[in-house]
Write an enzyme that holds these catalytic residues in place. Structure first.
Site, mmCIF file in Angstrom:
data_model
loop_
_atom_site.group_PDB
_atom_site.id
_atom_site.type_symbol
_atom_site.label_atom_id
_atom_site.label_comp_id
_atom_site.label_asym_id
_atom_site.label_seq_id
_atom_site.Cartn_x
_atom_site.Cartn_y
_atom_site.Cartn_z
ATOM 1 N N GLY A 1 71.313 -41.707 -79.125
ATOM 2 C CA GLY A 1 70.328 -41.853 -78.065
ATOM 3 C C GLY A 1 70.034 -43.275 -77.652
ATOM 4 N N ILE A 2 68.747 -43.545 -77.411
ATOM 5 C CA ILE A 2 68.376 -44.865 -76.907
ATOM 6 C C ILE A 2 68.566 -45.945 -77.966
ATOM 7 C CG2 ILE A 2 66.782 -43.925 -75.196
ATOM 8 C CD1 ILE A 2 64.477 -44.734 -76.981
ATOM 9 N N GLY A 3 68.512 -45.566 -79.239
ATOM 10 C CA GLY A 3 68.766 -46.552 -80.282
ATOM 11 C C GLY A 3 70.186 -47.091 -80.212
ATOM 12 N N GLY B 1 67.049 -46.044 -86.368
ATOM 13 C CA GLY B 1 67.474 -44.939 -85.507
ATOM 14 C C GLY B 1 68.509 -45.334 -84.470
ATOM 15 N N ALA B 2 69.485 -46.131 -84.898
ATOM 16 C CA ALA B 2 70.447 -46.693 -83.938
ATOM 17 C C ALA B 2 71.680 -45.833 -83.712
ATOM 18 C CB ALA B 2 70.886 -48.079 -84.408
ATOM 19 N N SER C 1 55.557 -43.359 -76.609
ATOM 20 C CA SER C 1 55.840 -42.335 -75.601
ATOM 21 C C SER C 1 54.582 -42.064 -74.794
ATOM 22 C CB SER C 1 56.297 -41.041 -76.290
ATOM 23 O OG SER C 1 56.337 -39.967 -75.364
ATOM 24 N N TYR D 1 53.213 -34.956 -82.825
ATOM 25 C CA TYR D 1 54.056 -35.990 -82.223
ATOM 26 C C TYR D 1 53.210 -36.941 -81.366
ATOM 27 C CZ TYR D 1 57.882 -38.087 -79.542
ATOM 28 O OH TYR D 1 58.756 -38.976 -78.959
#
Length: 284
Positions: free
Chosen positions: A14-16, A10-11, A138, A163
């Site tokens: 966002g944070i990835g 997931g790069a 999370s 989630y």
């Protein structure tokens, strides 16, 4: 000094993406596991332009497709001798219940099950690299409960509950990895990145969309959201925290149910059974 070999899921957003940029700047050789190769190649060029690091490689991997995950692990096993860091970052929340091509509910497979498969199939390389395995969880795990009688949410689907359950599973997974593989030099952690202003949850409607809009003024940047992941990937002397959950670069408390060892062990056993046709390596 040899480059650290780091795998990130997931790069491309966002944070990835911010995690990849930060680790590239510190000289890591990066393998970006992405479902969109074009975006992966664009990020590779962006990293080279910003950091000068050209040791960045793009691997096709769709976490929602278990055969794709196995193929990515096979490709990495052929290319690499060892892995020093694995960052299980990708995730998603789905407004409506969806089933992937392998027959699994999308929240379950994208946030947890795909990462379990990837990690297990890379375990020989992770052991050789005495790796750190970092699961992006999370604070939403605190509303999660292990719904073992209906992991697929076939009876009554709730996007936020599904989630939360799978972010709880990310914590269980880190704890189990620390317990099972510490003697092989493995360190495993889970973390809360903060409430980050990204495209995450963009597909939500109704109440979910309203909640995201209300939270928006209090959200942090993706760069700030990546700080705890980067800390866990790079900070020295974290052995005593093996299996722990982090927030704001410090060990943090989880929900009480996140310390339930029987549930954690049950999840591991169920995961292996569900993934038996895709797992390469035998269980410990």
């Amino acid at each position: 000094m040899a480059l650290k070999t780091t795998i990130i899921t997931g790069a491309t957003s966002g944070i990835g993406q911010e995690t990849a940029l930060a680790l590239a700047a510190q000289g890591h050789a990066l393998y970006l596991l992405v479902r969109n190769i074009l975006k992966g190649e664009q990020l590779k060029q962006q990293i080279a332009d910003k950091t000068g690091n050209k040791e960045v490689f793009v691997i096709n991997c769709d976490l929602a497709d278990l055969q794709s995950v196995r193929d990515a692990a096979d490709e990495l096993s052929k290319k690499l001798f060892a892995i020093n860091t694995l960052i299980n970052n990708a995730g998603g929340i789905f407004e409506e219940r969806q089933i992937n091509k392998n027959g699994f509910e999308m929240t379950f497979v994208t946030n947890y099950l795909g990462h379990f498969l990837l990690t297990q199939n890379l375990m020989p390389l992770l052991q050789k690299g005495q790796a750190r395995i970092i699961n992006v969880s999370s604070e939403a795990h605190k509303m999660g409960k292990p719904q073992f009688d209906d992991l697929q949410w076939s009876q009554s689907y709730s996007a936020f509950k599904a989630y939360g359950m799978n972010k709880l599973f990310s914590i269980y997974f880190a704890q189990s990895l620390a317990e099972k593989f510490a003697d092989k030099g493995i360190l495993a952690f889970s973390l809360h990145p903060g409430v980050v202003k990204t495209e995450f949850g963009a597909g939500l409607k109704g109440l979910g969309k309203i909640l995201m809009l209300l939270a928006s003024p209090f959200m942090i940047s993706a760069e700030q959201g990546a700080e705890t992941t980067v800390f866990l990937a790079t900070a020295p002397r974290l052995d005593k925290y093996n299996g722990a959950y982090f927030k704001k670069k410090k060990k943090a408390k989880t929900s009480a149910i996140a310390t339930d060892t029987p549930s954690r062990n049950k999840l591991w056993d169920i995961s292996e059974k569900l993934l038996s046709r895709y797992l390469v390596w035998p269980s410990v």
